[in-house]
Design an enzyme around this catalytic site. Structure first.
Site, PDB file in Angstrom:
ATOM      1  NE  ARG A 170      42.406  42.324  47.496  1.00 60.40           N
ATOM      2  CZ  ARG A 170      41.383  42.563  46.668  1.00 60.40           C
ATOM      3  NH1 ARG A 170      41.338  43.713  45.991  1.00 60.40           N
ATOM      4  NH2 ARG A 170      40.437  41.668  46.488  1.00 60.40           N
ATOM      5  CG  ASP A 452      34.814  40.691  45.233  1.00 59.24           C
ATOM      6  OD1 ASP A 452      34.019  41.601  44.917  1.00 59.24           O
ATOM      7  OD2 ASP A 452      36.012  40.717  44.909  1.00 59.24           O
TER       8      ASP A 452
END
Length: 540
Positions: A170, A452
């Site tokens: 990603r 996160d």
């Protein structure tokens, strides 16, 4: 850090601001930098136009406009088409594990028994120059199956000889630039930097090994941004002589605007599309951000915003129906709970919560799901093994009876309330996460929850929303700037002993995010100035 002079054979238009070690020179080769330069020159004007379009859209939303399904693309939604057939190693995706591009984490993830490992340059990574370049080295070694790690305690980590997870990457979203590399005096797109280096160094090896260059695409807001990725893919394959259609990409539907263009996004990427993913945490953050000017939209404590509230149920079910209608995989999102090997009660609670979450996804028709810890792979796998049996996926479940209106996606009613405990929890999570992020770690376990950038964004966004719209707790206390500062100061004192060393900077960043008159678009914009491993510019 000492900046080592870059090789004179590097492209003349490229400027490097980061340390260039001998290992980094193997990634930042002349040809690799030339490829990045070409990507920048070809696509930077379109990226800038896409970001300007986001700004203009936000202005209209601030004035009361609400998204709807596009009349201009009705023919795409009503015509008959399918995405490209999934490669063999991306057909069964029942459990995907994700994590930052850190060496030990990558080895454990690839060995975990998951179907797929997504190596993350985005929300789970603090994007310092060293983290990014070390991540590219780690990806190169993982693709060639020679990655290893020796812990300070002397423990060795190696890849298993077989049964490894399929590798995906990603890159960062279109909104982020990479300050460590400039082309023609302009910072390169973080997306193109991450994608370009990985693709340049690994595409051929992946294909020769029976796999391919597979990606997750974050933070898209509309189908035109997907079209930009499609053109990057086609251009990159042609430029490097890679067979057309080798790339596969799964798009994270993690903005409220993208939810209205799922079919169009798949259509733009149809030669490359591998599916959609329900990126639930950024999706919640996106709702708060896009409608930040709406004083009537006040979310309760973060813990109350579950996948069972009606608008989140609609979002998930629409994603599954859209994917299966077009022959694409529907991948479920991340449950934030992580197991504990030291606390049996916390471990049992995490496993129960994760199992419940994955059972809901399997029943809804998802073809696979995300976990953040190797110990959760067997939990999720057991659920999806039971749902799928011998099938690789359940794309044959079309759910033709389900339909969703714009009102269904925008009906943001959530039972629950705002509590002082919730306010303090948001402050604590944001401070701890920013402290770790500035210290170089982008994925942090806090009270048995994996935090996160996406989950930290929810925490600080709710604080901004509550403070600026005069929210009241269920006990009638008004949350204004004074009350926020008091609670932040108290929580900061409690966290001082466990700080990673950057708690003061974290508090400075959080104050700016919460007290700014206008809603700050991304946490990373505010915190980036504290990532200090760039040096003087080196002109190649």
């Amino acid at each position: 850090m000492r900046n080592i002079q870059a090789k004179s054979t590097h492209p003349r238009g490229v400027e490097l601001l980061g340390t260039i070690s001998p290992e980094y020179e193997k990634i930042l080769t002349t040809d690799a930098l030339k490829f990045l330069e070409t990507l920048h020159q070809e696509f930077e004007p379109r990226r800038e136009a896409a970001l300007r379009a986001r700004t203009e859209r936000q202005k209209r939303l601030d004035q009361g406009e609400r998204p709807d399904f596009l009349a201009s693309t009705r023919n795409v939604r009503e015509s008959d088409w399918k995405v490209a057939t999934a490669p063999a190693d991306l057909d069964d995706r029942r459990v995907e594990i994700t994590g930052p591009v850190e060496r030990k984490m990558m080895i454990n993830a690839l060995n975990s028994g998951a179907s797929v490992f997504m190596a993350d340059f985005e929300d789970a990574l603090s994007p310092s120059w060293n983290n990014l370049l070390d991540g590219q080295i780690n990806c190169r070694e993982a693709v060639r199956k020679r990655i290893s790690y020796e812990s300070p305690e002397g423990k060795s980590y190696r890849l298993k000889p077989s049964g490894l997870a399929t590798f995906m990457v990603r890159p960062r979203g279109w909104h982020l630039s990479e300050p460590g590399l400039r082309v023609d005096e302009v910072p390169i797109s973080g997306s193109l930097f991450d994608f370009g280096l990985y693709f340049f160094h690994n595409a051929r090896d992946l294909l020769s090994g029976g796999s391919g260059p597979y990606f997750y695409l974050p933070k898209l807001e509309n189908h035109l941004e997907a079209r930009l990725w499609r053109d990057v893919f086609a251009f990159s394959e042609q430029t490097l002589g890679i067979p057309p259609g080798s790339i596969r990409a799964t798009v994270l539907i993690e903005t409220i605007l993208a939810a209205f263009e799922m079919e169009e996004i798949l259509y733009e990427l149809r030669d490359y599309a591998a599916g959609l993913n329900a990126g639930r945490w950024d999706y919640i953050f996106s709702i708060i951000k896009k409608f930040s000017s709406d004083g009537d939209l006040l979310f309760p404590d973060r813990a109350e915003i579950t996948m069972n509230v009606p608008f989140m149920r609609t979002y998930a079910q629409l994603l599954v129906k859209t994917c299966h209608k077009r022959g694409a995989h529907a991948i479920g999102g991340m449950s934030a709970y992580v197991p504990s090997r030291k606390d049996p009660d916390a471990n049992e609670n995490a496993i129960r919560r994760v199992r419940d979450d994955k059972e809901r996804e399997a029943v809804d028709g998802f073809d696979g799901t995300w976990v953040a810890h190797p110990d959760l792979v067997p939990v999720a796998k057991e659920v999806f093994d039971r749902a799928l049996g011998s099938r690789a996926n359940q794309k044959d479940r079309l759910n033709r009876n389900f339909s969703a209106s714009a009102h269904d996606l925008l009906d943001f009613v959530i039972p629950g309330s705002i509590t002082e405990t919730g306010v303090r929890g948001n402050i604590r999570v944001a401070l701890q996460y920013l402290d770790s992020w500035i210290s170089g770690s982008g994925a942090v376990t806090i009270q048995n929850l994996m935090e996160d950038a996406a989950t930290a964004e929810i925490a600080r966004a709710e604080l901004w929303q509550w403070v600026h719209h005069g929210a009241k707790t269920k006990h009638g206390d008004v949350l204004d700037a004074r009350q926020y500062r008091q609670l932040r100061g108290e929580e900061q004192l409690l966290l001082r002993a466990a700080s990673k060393g950057h708690l003061e900077e974290a508090a400075e960043v959080l104050d700016g995010l919460v007290l700014s008159k206008e809603f700050p678009e991304f946490l990373t914009y505010s915190a980036n100035r504290f990532l200090s491993d760039l040096s003087e510019v080196v002109q190649s």
